[in-house]
Design a protein around this motif. Sequence first.
Motif, short mmCIF file in Angstrom:
data_model
loop_
_atom_site.label_atom_id
_atom_site.label_comp_id
_atom_site.label_asym_id
_atom_site.label_seq_id
_atom_site.Cartn_x
_atom_site.Cartn_y
_atom_site.Cartn_z
N ASP A 93 41.10 47.72 50.23
CA ASP A 93 41.54 46.33 50.41
C ASP A 93 41.08 45.41 49.28
O ASP A 93 41.63 44.32 49.11
N ALA A 94 40.12 45.84 48.47
CA ALA A 94 39.70 45.02 47.33
C ALA A 94 40.82 44.85 46.31
O ALA A 94 40.81 43.92 45.51
N TYR A 95 41.80 45.74 46.33
CA TYR A 95 42.88 45.72 45.35
C TYR A 95 44.16 45.05 45.88
O TYR A 95 45.16 45.02 45.20
N ALA A 96 44.09 44.54 47.11
CA ALA A 96 45.30 44.00 47.76
C ALA A 96 45.80 42.72 47.10
O ALA A 96 47.00 42.47 47.04
N GLU A 97 44.90 41.88 46.62
CA GLU A 97 45.33 40.65 45.94
C GLU A 97 45.14 40.84 44.44
O GLU A 97 44.03 40.99 43.95
N ARG A 98 46.28 40.84 43.71
CA ARG A 98 46.26 41.12 42.27
C ARG A 98 47.08 40.09 41.51
O ARG A 98 47.98 39.47 42.06
N ASP A 99 46.77 39.97 40.22
CA ASP A 99 47.57 39.08 39.37
C ASP A 99 48.74 39.85 38.78
O ASP A 99 48.96 41.02 39.09
N GLU A 100 49.50 39.19 37.90
CA GLU A 100 50.68 39.81 37.30
C GLU A 100 50.34 41.01 36.42
O GLU A 100 51.18 41.86 36.14
N ASP A 101 49.08 41.13 36.00
CA ASP A 101 48.65 42.27 35.18
C ASP A 101 48.02 43.38 36.03
O ASP A 101 47.51 44.36 35.49
N GLY A 102 47.99 43.20 37.35
CA GLY A 102 47.43 44.20 38.24
C GLY A 102 45.92 44.10 38.41
O GLY A 102 45.31 44.96 39.01
N LEU A 103 45.32 43.01 37.89
CA LEU A 103 43.87 42.85 38.03
C LEU A 103 43.54 42.27 39.40
O LEU A 103 44.27 41.43 39.94
N ARG A 104 42.44 42.72 39.96
CA ARG A 104 41.96 42.23 41.26
C ARG A 104 41.64 40.74 41.15
O ARG A 104 41.03 40.29 40.19
N ILE A 105 42.05 39.96 42.15
CA ILE A 105 41.71 38.54 42.21
C ILE A 105 40.74 38.33 43.36
O ILE A 105 40.99 38.77 44.49
N PHE A 106 39.62 37.67 43.07
CA PHE A 106 38.65 37.31 44.10
C PHE A 106 37.95 36.04 43.66
O PHE A 106 37.43 35.98 42.54
N ARG A 107 37.96 35.02 44.51
CA ARG A 107 37.36 33.70 44.19
C ARG A 107 37.87 33.18 42.84
O ARG A 107 37.10 32.71 42.01
N ASP A 108 39.15 33.31 42.60
CA ASP A 108 39.85 32.91 41.38
C ASP A 108 39.49 33.74 40.15
O ASP A 108 40.00 33.49 39.07
N HIS A 109 38.58 34.70 40.30
CA HIS A 109 38.27 35.60 39.18
C HIS A 109 39.38 36.64 39.07
O HIS A 109 39.91 37.11 40.07
N HIS A 110 39.73 37.02 37.85
CA HIS A 110 40.68 38.11 37.59
C HIS A 110 39.81 39.27 37.09
O HIS A 110 39.33 39.26 35.96
N LEU A 111 39.62 40.26 37.98
CA LEU A 111 38.56 41.25 37.79
C LEU A 111 39.07 42.62 37.37
O LEU A 111 40.08 43.10 37.86
N VAL A 112 38.30 43.22 36.49
CA VAL A 112 38.53 44.60 36.09
C VAL A 112 37.26 45.38 36.44
O VAL A 112 36.14 44.86 36.32
N ASN A 113 37.44 46.60 36.96
CA ASN A 113 36.30 47.46 37.27
C ASN A 113 35.79 48.02 35.94
O ASN A 113 36.49 48.76 35.26
N THR A 114 34.57 47.64 35.57
CA THR A 114 34.00 48.10 34.30
C THR A 114 33.62 49.57 34.35
O THR A 114 33.39 50.18 33.32
N ARG A 115 33.54 50.10 35.57
CA ARG A 115 33.11 51.48 35.84
C ARG A 115 31.65 51.70 35.45
O ARG A 115 31.18 52.82 35.39
N GLU A 116 30.95 50.59 35.21
CA GLU A 116 29.50 50.66 35.08
C GLU A 116 28.94 50.62 36.49
O GLU A 116 29.60 50.19 37.43
N ILE A 117 27.69 51.04 36.63
CA ILE A 117 27.08 51.13 37.95
C ILE A 117 25.83 50.24 37.98
O ILE A 117 25.04 50.24 37.05
N ALA A 118 25.69 49.50 39.07
CA ALA A 118 24.50 48.66 39.29
C ALA A 118 23.94 48.97 40.67
O ALA A 118 24.68 49.37 41.57
N THR A 119 22.64 48.75 40.82
CA THR A 119 22.02 48.95 42.13
C THR A 119 22.32 47.76 43.01
O THR A 119 22.24 46.62 42.59
#
Length: 155
Positions: A93-119
């Motif tokens: 469901d994190a991917y349900a709201e996307r912009d025209e480029d397919g990026l995830r939108i959350f709190r007006d951020h246009h997000l890409v998964n960096t595939r980095e890992i954080a604790t």
Amino acid sequence: MRATPQTLMLNLQHAAYQSTPGAPIKDYGPQGEGPMGQYMRPTTEAEAEQRRPDFERLSAEMRERDPGTYAAWAADFEFWRAGDLSVRMPSVDAYAERDEDGLRIFRDHHLVNTREIATWFHYGEQKAFVWKCVRCGFTGHDVVLIGGPICESGA
């Protein structure tokens, strides 16, 4: 009666996790801790194979009903499945709201998964993927995003 999109996403998430050999699952037995003997163990190949038909069926339904969400999630899911299974699996469901480029939108951020890992300290020492806003540069995993600011670049 067809499941709602939200129910379909949750069911797909569950089936995806259970069909992944090596994914940590709770079990109970004398080797565990507490009154019920709870412990974590990896999903076996046989258990994963049993769940594979559910995953395939739900994947097909999600591709049919919401191909954009499925495509955005599937790439990160396959990355997770091939890597460190102790990292929190990307939520469908994190991917349900996307912009025209397919990026995830959350709190007006246009997000890409960096595939980095954080604790993810909020829940013990759990690990999660880091997201980055392509507009303002804000980075963080889901808990940081939830408590973080709205995108400074505006809508």
